[in-house]
Write an enzyme that holds these catalytic residues in place. Structure first.
Site, PDB file in Angstrom:
ATOM      1  N   GLN A 160       0.840  -1.188   0.000  1.00  0.00           N
ATOM      2  CA  GLN A 160       0.000   0.000   0.000  1.00  0.00           C
ATOM      3  C   GLN A 160       0.883   1.249   0.000  1.00  0.00           C
ATOM      4  O   GLN A 160       0.610   2.213  -0.708  1.00  0.00           O
ATOM      5  CB  GLN A 160      -0.917  -0.025   1.233  1.00  0.00           C
ATOM      6  CG  GLN A 160      -1.970   1.060   1.255  1.00  0.00           C
ATOM      7  CD  GLN A 160      -2.982   0.933   0.120  1.00  0.00           C
ATOM      8  OE1 GLN A 160      -3.209  -0.162  -0.392  1.00  0.00           O
ATOM      9  NE2 GLN A 160      -3.551   2.043  -0.307  1.00  0.00           N
ATOM     10  N   VAL A 189      -5.904   6.263  -3.782  1.00  0.00           N
ATOM     11  CA  VAL A 189      -5.284   5.006  -3.331  1.00  0.00           C
ATOM     12  C   VAL A 189      -5.516   4.726  -1.844  1.00  0.00           C
ATOM     13  O   VAL A 189      -5.451   3.586  -1.415  1.00  0.00           O
ATOM     14  CB  VAL A 189      -3.752   5.032  -3.601  1.00  0.00           C
ATOM     15  CG1 VAL A 189      -3.159   3.658  -3.460  1.00  0.00           C
ATOM     16  CG2 VAL A 189      -3.446   5.602  -4.969  1.00  0.00           C
ATOM     17  N   ALA A 190      -5.798   5.746  -1.078  1.00  0.00           N
ATOM     18  CA  ALA A 190      -5.918   5.680   0.386  1.00  0.00           C
ATOM     19  C   ALA A 190      -4.542   5.597   1.041  1.00  0.00           C
ATOM     20  O   ALA A 190      -3.646   4.881   0.576  1.00  0.00           O
ATOM     21  CB  ALA A 190      -6.774   4.505   0.848  1.00  0.00           C
ATOM     22  N   SER A 195      -6.263   1.740   4.083  1.00  0.00           N
ATOM     23  CA  SER A 195      -6.849   1.103   2.901  1.00  0.00           C
ATOM     24  C   SER A 195      -7.577  -0.172   3.281  1.00  0.00           C
ATOM     25  O   SER A 195      -7.047  -1.019   4.001  1.00  0.00           O
ATOM     26  CB  SER A 195      -5.764   0.765   1.880  1.00  0.00           C
ATOM     27  OG  SER A 195      -6.306  -0.087   0.897  1.00  0.00           O
ATOM     28  N   HIS A 197      -8.034  -2.544   1.425  1.00  0.00           N
ATOM     29  CA  HIS A 197      -7.369  -3.694   0.801  1.00  0.00           C
ATOM     30  C   HIS A 197      -6.523  -4.473   1.802  1.00  0.00           C
ATOM     31  O   HIS A 197      -6.252  -5.650   1.611  1.00  0.00           O
ATOM     32  CB  HIS A 197      -6.513  -3.241  -0.381  1.00  0.00           C
ATOM     33  CG  HIS A 197      -7.319  -3.056  -1.634  1.00  0.00           C
ATOM     34  ND1 HIS A 197      -7.659  -4.103  -2.450  1.00  0.00           N
ATOM     35  CD2 HIS A 197      -7.876  -1.944  -2.182  1.00  0.00           C
ATOM     36  CE1 HIS A 197      -8.387  -3.649  -3.474  1.00  0.00           C
ATOM     37  NE2 HIS A 197      -8.535  -2.338  -3.332  1.00  0.00           N
ATOM     38  N   ASP A 204     -10.774  -5.885  -6.181  1.00  0.00           N
ATOM     39  CA  ASP A 204     -11.001  -5.026  -7.337  1.00  0.00           C
ATOM     40  C   ASP A 204     -11.247  -5.971  -8.501  1.00  0.00           C
ATOM     41  O   ASP A 204     -10.421  -6.830  -8.808  1.00  0.00           O
ATOM     42  CB  ASP A 204      -9.766  -4.149  -7.607  1.00  0.00           C
ATOM     43  CG  ASP A 204      -9.608  -3.049  -6.564  1.00  0.00           C
ATOM     44  OD1 ASP A 204     -10.583  -2.766  -5.848  1.00  0.00           O
ATOM     45  OD2 ASP A 204      -8.507  -2.499  -6.461  1.00  0.00           O
ATOM     46  N   GLU A 249     -15.152   4.229  -7.400  1.00  0.00           N
ATOM     47  CA  GLU A 249     -14.386   3.048  -7.841  1.00  0.00           C
ATOM     48  C   GLU A 249     -15.364   1.933  -8.178  1.00  0.00           C
ATOM     49  O   GLU A 249     -15.738   1.165  -7.306  1.00  0.00           O
ATOM     50  CB  GLU A 249     -13.437   2.568  -6.723  1.00  0.00           C
ATOM     51  CG  GLU A 249     -12.167   3.375  -6.597  1.00  0.00           C
ATOM     52  CD  GLU A 249     -11.179   2.762  -5.611  1.00  0.00           C
ATOM     53  OE1 GLU A 249     -11.280   1.536  -5.333  1.00  0.00           O
ATOM     54  OE2 GLU A 249     -10.321   3.504  -5.120  1.00  0.00           O
ATOM     55  N   HIS A 252     -14.264  -1.699  -7.092  1.00  0.00           N
ATOM     56  CA  HIS A 252     -13.885  -2.036  -5.714  1.00  0.00           C
ATOM     57  C   HIS A 252     -15.083  -2.612  -4.947  1.00  0.00           C
ATOM     58  O   HIS A 252     -16.058  -1.913  -4.679  1.00  0.00           O
ATOM     59  CB  HIS A 252     -13.353  -0.768  -5.035  1.00  0.00           C
ATOM     60  CG  HIS A 252     -12.840  -0.958  -3.641  1.00  0.00           C
ATOM     61  ND1 HIS A 252     -11.500  -0.880  -3.318  1.00  0.00           N
ATOM     62  CD2 HIS A 252     -13.492  -1.201  -2.479  1.00  0.00           C
ATOM     63  CE1 HIS A 252     -11.357  -1.057  -2.006  1.00  0.00           C
ATOM     64  NE2 HIS A 252     -12.559  -1.262  -1.476  1.00  0.00           N
TER      65      HIS A 252
END
Ligand code: ZN
Length: 288
Positions: A160, A189-190, A195, A197, A204, A249, A252
């Site tokens: 990240q 992107v955070a 994030s 993610h 995604d 997004e 996402h």
């Protein structure tokens, strides 16, 4: 003399002495055996009494323990929260459930956060608890003729960080100053640590042939309509950027479980709004 000698030579067995000894021995035995038996049984009796006492105490101890267990309060299960409002209807959720973890700019992931991952595509891993539903969703899309692939799933902090730095660098190269580039990278992107993610609850998704998803694609519409059936929500919708803090997004998708996903889709809520609802109903910790 001879007579005495003769009398002395008389056989012992059958003699008066013999009978005297026999009688004395018999009397002695009649006294000793019962006495011995009495002593033995008394000792044995004592031993058994002690044993019984020990067992009684042990039993009492066990009963006390059992009572303590029975009377002690059970470890409290997380209280399900009844979300109810005239606007949104009702839902019963466990606000502390792993599926509902909120990660965003103001809710960074704990540094001690850990997740058990499973690889669902080469190089792409997710929380093992969502793999089944994810597979079901991709198969359902496949059956409709949409060949979807995952092009980003779990990302660790390091990954990240490098994605963020890369975005920051590119934007500066495009002419933005550092501050502009920083805020734009944050929205795209955070920040590392904030994030979703990193949770492993996110994928995604894009058509395998394009590796890109936008609002005009049929796949986007199919996912928007169907993902909730598998517990996934489109996490960053176009009209909620001001709430999520993240750019639209379409690719996402975040796992929140089927019940909550359905509730969010039906009420057009993003996770931040749902979290606020949980707070209003006393289910989520208020930020200090
Ligand atoms: Zn994403």
């Amino acid at each position: 003399m001879n007579k005495r000698k003769n009398s002395r030579r008389k056989p012992y067995f059958g003699s008066v002495r013999f009978f005297r000894h026999l009688i004395l021995t018999t009397i002695a035995l009649l006294i000793l055996i019962p006495t011995g038996l009495a002593v033995f049984f008394k000792a044995e009796n004592n031993r058994l009494a002690k044993e019984r006492y020990r067992l009684y105490n042990e039993n009492k101890e066990l009963r006390t323990q059992a009572d303590e267990v029975k009377n002690s309060k059970p470890i409290p299960e997380p209280e399900p929260v009844q979300v109810s409002s005239s606007q949104y209807g009702e839902i019963l959720v466990d606000a502390s459930s792993w599926e509902l973890i909120l990660v965003n700019d103001t809710h960074p992931l704990s540094p001690s956060f850990q997740v058990d991952l499973v690889e669902v595509q080469p190089g792409q891993s997710v929380d093992e608890r969502i793999a089944g539903d994810l597979e079901d969703m991709l198969s359902a899309a496949e059956a409709e003729g949409y060949h979807l692939g995952i092009y980003s799933a779990h990302r660790d902090l390091k990954r990240q960080q490098s994605l963020f730095n890369e975005c920051l660098r590119r934007l500066q190269e495009e002419g933005l100053d550092y501050q502009q580039a920083f805020y734009e990278s944050k929205a795209r992107v955070a920040l590392p640590g904030t994030s979703e993610h990193q949770t492993g609850l996110v994928v995604d998704i894009a058509p395998k042939a394009y590796f890109y998803l936008d609002e005009n694609r049929e796949e986007t519409a199919w996912l928007a309509e169907n993902s909730y059936r598998f517990g996934f929500i489109a996490r960053y919708p176009e009209d909620k950027e001001h709430i999520t803090g993240i750019r639209y997004e379409p690719e996402h998708f975040r796992y929140v479980g089927k019940t909550v996903a359905k509730f969010l889709v039906e009420n057009d809520l993003v996770l931040e709004e749902f979290y606020a609802l949980l707070q209003d109903n006393g289910g989520a910790e208020k930020p200090e």
